[in-house]
Design a protein around this motif. Structure first.
Motif, PDB file in Angstrom:
ATOM      1  N   GLU A   1       0.834  -1.179   0.000  1.00 44.64           N
ATOM      2  CA  GLU A   1       0.000   0.000   0.000  1.00 44.64           C
ATOM      3  C   GLU A   1       0.881   1.246   0.000  1.00 44.64           C
ATOM      4  O   GLU A   1       2.032   1.211   0.415  1.00 44.64           O
ATOM      5  CB  GLU A   1      -0.903   0.014   1.247  1.00 44.64           C
ATOM      6  CG  GLU A   1      -1.835  -1.174   1.372  1.00 44.64           C
ATOM      7  CD  GLU A   1      -1.245  -2.355   2.119  1.00 44.64           C
ATOM      8  OE1 GLU A   1      -0.011  -2.482   2.149  1.00 44.64           O
ATOM      9  OE2 GLU A   1      -2.010  -3.154   2.664  1.00 44.64           O
ATOM     10  N   GLU A   2       0.289   2.372  -0.428  1.00 44.80           N
ATOM     11  CA  GLU A   2       1.069   3.587  -0.571  1.00 44.80           C
ATOM     12  C   GLU A   2       1.307   4.217   0.794  1.00 44.80           C
ATOM     13  O   GLU A   2       2.281   3.910   1.466  1.00 44.80           O
ATOM     14  CB  GLU A   2       0.334   4.563  -1.486  1.00 44.80           C
ATOM     15  CG  GLU A   2      -0.465   3.918  -2.610  1.00 44.80           C
ATOM     16  CD  GLU A   2      -1.818   3.400  -2.192  1.00 44.80           C
ATOM     17  OE1 GLU A   2      -2.509   4.056  -1.420  1.00 44.80           O
ATOM     18  OE2 GLU A   2      -2.190   2.319  -2.631  1.00 44.80           O
ATOM     19  N   CYS A   3       0.455   5.109   1.215  1.00 47.92           N
ATOM     20  CA  CYS A   3       0.532   5.772   2.509  1.00 47.92           C
ATOM     21  C   CYS A   3      -0.882   6.153   2.903  1.00 47.92           C
ATOM     22  O   CYS A   3      -1.809   6.048   2.106  1.00 47.92           O
ATOM     23  CB  CYS A   3       1.391   7.041   2.446  1.00 47.92           C
ATOM     24  SG  CYS A   3       3.122   6.752   2.011  1.00 47.92           S
ATOM     25  N   GLY A   4      -1.051   6.595   4.113  1.00 52.69           N
ATOM     26  CA  GLY A   4      -2.347   7.081   4.567  1.00 52.69           C
ATOM     27  C   GLY A   4      -2.206   8.456   5.175  1.00 52.69           C
ATOM     28  O   GLY A   4      -1.230   8.730   5.893  1.00 52.69           O
ATOM     29  N   VAL A   5      -3.172   9.334   4.899  1.00 57.03           N
ATOM     30  CA  VAL A   5      -3.141  10.696   5.435  1.00 57.03           C
ATOM     31  C   VAL A   5      -4.450  10.982   6.158  1.00 57.03           C
ATOM     32  O   VAL A   5      -5.515  10.462   5.799  1.00 57.03           O
ATOM     33  CB  VAL A   5      -2.901  11.741   4.336  1.00 57.03           C
ATOM     34  CG1 VAL A   5      -1.500  11.594   3.763  1.00 57.03           C
ATOM     35  CG2 VAL A   5      -3.934  11.641   3.217  1.00 57.03           C
ATOM     36  N   PHE A   6      -4.359  11.828   7.193  1.00 55.07           N
ATOM     37  CA  PHE A   6      -5.538  12.138   8.004  1.00 55.07           C
ATOM     38  C   PHE A   6      -5.335  13.502   8.651  1.00 55.07           C
ATOM     39  O   PHE A   6      -4.208  13.855   9.038  1.00 55.07           O
ATOM     40  CB  PHE A   6      -5.727  11.075   9.093  1.00 55.07           C
ATOM     41  CG  PHE A   6      -7.091  11.073   9.722  1.00 55.07           C
ATOM     42  CD1 PHE A   6      -8.144  10.428   9.108  1.00 55.07           C
ATOM     43  CD2 PHE A   6      -7.322  11.728  10.924  1.00 55.07           C
ATOM     44  CE1 PHE A   6      -9.405  10.416   9.681  1.00 55.07           C
ATOM     45  CE2 PHE A   6      -8.575  11.730  11.506  1.00 55.07           C
ATOM     46  CZ  PHE A   6      -9.630  11.065  10.880  1.00 55.07           C
ATOM     47  N   GLY A   7      -6.389  14.275   8.755  1.00 51.89           N
ATOM     48  CA  GLY A   7      -6.310  15.577   9.396  1.00 51.89           C
ATOM     49  C   GLY A   7      -7.630  15.966  10.032  1.00 51.89           C
ATOM     50  O   GLY A   7      -8.692  15.561   9.563  1.00 51.89           O
ATOM     51  N   VAL A   8      -7.550  16.739  11.113  1.00 48.27           N
ATOM     52  CA  VAL A   8      -8.748  17.178  11.838  1.00 48.27           C
ATOM     53  C   VAL A   8      -8.579  18.638  12.243  1.00 48.27           C
ATOM     54  O   VAL A   8      -7.481  19.054  12.651  1.00 48.27           O
ATOM     55  CB  VAL A   8      -8.990  16.320  13.101  1.00 48.27           C
ATOM     56  CG1 VAL A   8     -10.154  16.870  13.919  1.00 48.27           C
ATOM     57  CG2 VAL A   8      -9.272  14.874  12.736  1.00 48.27           C
ATOM     58  N   VAL A   9      -9.659  19.418  12.144  1.00 54.23           N
ATOM     59  CA  VAL A   9      -9.654  20.807  12.587  1.00 54.23           C
ATOM     60  C   VAL A   9     -10.955  21.084  13.339  1.00 54.23           C
ATOM     61  O   VAL A   9     -12.002  20.520  13.023  1.00 54.23           O
ATOM     62  CB  VAL A   9      -9.512  21.777  11.388  1.00 54.23           C
ATOM     63  CG1 VAL A   9     -10.704  21.682  10.433  1.00 54.23           C
ATOM     64  CG2 VAL A   9      -9.330  23.215  11.860  1.00 54.23           C
ATOM     65  N   GLY A  10     -10.848  21.917  14.375  1.00 50.70           N
ATOM     66  CA  GLY A  10     -12.045  22.370  15.077  1.00 50.70           C
ATOM     67  C   GLY A  10     -12.520  21.466  16.185  1.00 50.70           C
ATOM     68  O   GLY A  10     -13.694  21.532  16.570  1.00 50.70           O
ATOM     69  N   VAL A  11     -11.628  20.625  16.723  1.00 51.63           N
ATOM     70  CA  VAL A  11     -11.996  19.770  17.853  1.00 51.63           C
ATOM     71  C   VAL A  11     -10.903  19.884  18.914  1.00 51.63           C
ATOM     72  O   VAL A  11      -9.746  20.168  18.612  1.00 51.63           O
ATOM     73  CB  VAL A  11     -12.161  18.293  17.438  1.00 51.63           C
ATOM     74  CG1 VAL A  11     -13.271  18.132  16.426  1.00 51.63           C
ATOM     75  CG2 VAL A  11     -10.854  17.722  16.909  1.00 51.63           C
TER      76      VAL A  11
END
Length: 490
Positions: free
Chosen positions: A19-29
């Motif tokens: 598999e390639e890679c995984g990305v994740f992001g969160v704002v406002g918590v």
């Protein structure tokens, strides 16, 4: 203090596309990094070498933590997570598709951070930049000093040289110079940014959590944090998210979508949604198409766990041949084990998979797997099935023959290492010493993913270069190294 070492790759898992890679992001918590850690845990299948998180807190500024190994081993400690406070964070799990494969340094672990005149920014990239070598040479000649061997760092340096008035503007300008595949999750002090390349090769989705938002490689990671799936980021789209909501625009020249079809076959988790459709349902449909195209008289349909399971169920339902768990996976194998001596290495597949002898003995068995790459594992599994007393072994593969390497974020072996690059289907069956070996056709795969008329050769909706050799973006770096493209008339 000694540099932490990356855990060794599992010595018996060398016959799958990585598999390639995984990305994740969160704002406002509150404590966004904790949500990012959970999201990365759900995306662990996309990269197991290393992971990293960058956060921003109005009082403390930017902070980061990067570690080798699994998310569960590195990002569950309260002491560690307390070092990345704030309401905005992004993260990345890595399997090296560019840079120093097998020699990963902590400096190669994303997200990457840069300080610009208008403030800091961090980026996490899933995909592969096919002109990275040329860009790197040009940037170094102009004075850039690279800290990693990753192609993704080129984006930061291109942003630094941009004259854009804002970080999103600089990112746009940088990405216009990039060729290949990219799904980027980035952050400034106040904004979460998501971008997909104009072809939409790699996935990226948008979710809503409370008053905040999340960006993720797959919907399964939204589920784990209780976020509502809103939609997929469209090919060529940039979204900028802040307190005012989501702003969307399309900074690149529109092009026909070329989403990676192997996401449907293997890379994405079966509980994710792609193109408005369950990955599990698509894989079951692949199994049904496989049964229609390649029937065989047999007693049992058995998956090669775990990736072959939905397709095996589909094959069983379509053919009427009973489904059975003829092979049991050891769920506690993990990545590290005893140092693999030659004797232990020869036992490798048996350490991970064991045959359910009571079901297999005396039966004609259909084994359903997602792909054949080098063929080494397939041959060992066949031997195990025969050792357990099977009368016949028939392989049915839920993808067309993988005959070409991928240059868009998947770690594919060189073409001369791919079994299908030098052998016909019949020759592969003879090489593996099985009673029969059949792959789903490319048209059958397209029908299964919802393109009911099959593959339109004039304009397929997916990137299927690993099967067809037809690359939607010329891999210029690899051509410079001597890679020979498929002749146009072939």
């Amino acid at each position: 203090m000694p540099m932490p070492q990356m855990p060794p790759a599992h010595p018996f898992d060398d016959d799958k596309l990585r598999e390639e890679c995984g990305v994740f992001g969160v704002v406002g918590v509150q404590d966004a990094a904790n949500f990012v850690a959970l999201g990365l845990h759900a995306l662990q299948h996309r990269g197991q070498e290393a992971g990293g998180i960058v956060s921003h807190d109005p009082a403390e500024g930017f902070n980061s933590v990067r570690r080798f190994g699994y998310v569960r081993d590195n990002f569950t400690s309260q002491d560690v997570m307390a070092t990345v406070p704030g309401p905005l964070a992004i993260g990345h799990v890595r399997y090296s598709t560019a840079g120093s494969k097998g020699q990963t340094a902590i400096r190669d672990v994303q997200p990457f951070f840069g300080e610009f005149a208008m403030g800091g920014a961090a980026i996490a990239h899933n995909g592969n930049i096919t002109n990275a070598n040329a860009l790197r040479r040009e940037l170094i000649e102009r004075g850039s000093i690279f800290q990693s061997s990753s192609d993704s760092e080129c984006i930061i340096h291109l942003m630094a040289r941009s004259m854009g008035r804002s970080i999103p503007d600089r990112m746009e300008e940088a990405l216009r110079k990039v060729e290949g595949a990219f799904s980027v999750v980035a952050m400034t002090r106040t904004k979460l940014i998501g971008v997909r390349d104009p072809l939409g090769v790699r996935p990226l989705v948008l979710g809503k959590i409370g008053d905040g938002y999340a960006l993720s490689s797959e919907t399964c990671a939204l589920d784990i944090i209780g976020a509502e799936f809103i939609r997929e980021i469209k090919p060529g789209e940039m979204v900028v998210i802040n307190d005012e909501g989501v702003q969307s625009h399309f900074p690149f020249r529109p092009q026909p979508s070329k989403f990676c079809i192997f996401e449907h076959v293997y890379f994405s988790r079966p509980d994710s949604i792609l193109g408005g459709r369950s990955v599990y349902e698509t894989r079951e449909a692949i199994g049904r198409e496989l049964a229609k195209e390649n029937p065989v008289d047999a007693d049992l349909v058995c998956p090669v766990p775990d990736s072959g399971t939905p397709a095996a169920i589909g094959y069983s339902l379509e053919s009427g041949i009973p489904y059975a768990m003829g092979i049991i996976r050891n769920q506690y194998m993990g990545r590290t084990f005893i140092e693999p001596t030659e004797q232990i290495r020869n036992m490798g597949v048996r350490l991970k998979l064991n045959v359910n002898r009571a079901l297999i003995e005396g039966k004609r068995v259909i084994l359903v797997d997602d792909s054949v790459v080098r063929g080494t594992t397939s041959r060992k599994i066949k031997e195990m099935i025969l050792d357990a007393g099977a009368k016949e072994v028939h392989f049915r593969i839920a993808s067309p023959p993988t005959a070409w390497p991928c240059f868009y974020g998947v770690d594919t072996p060189d073409r001369d290492k791919l079994l299908a690059a030098s052998m016909s289907e019949e020759q592969m069956a003879e090489h593996l010493a099985v009673d029969s070996l059949k792959f789903i056709s490319l048209d059958g795969l397209y029908r299964a993913v919802g393109q009911f008329q099959g593959r339109d050769k004039a304009c397929p909706q997916y990137c299927d270069a690993c099967f067809s050799g037809e690359y939607p973006v010329t891999p210029s770096d690899m051509i410079d190294r001597g890679f020979e493209m498929k002749p146009a008339a072939e």
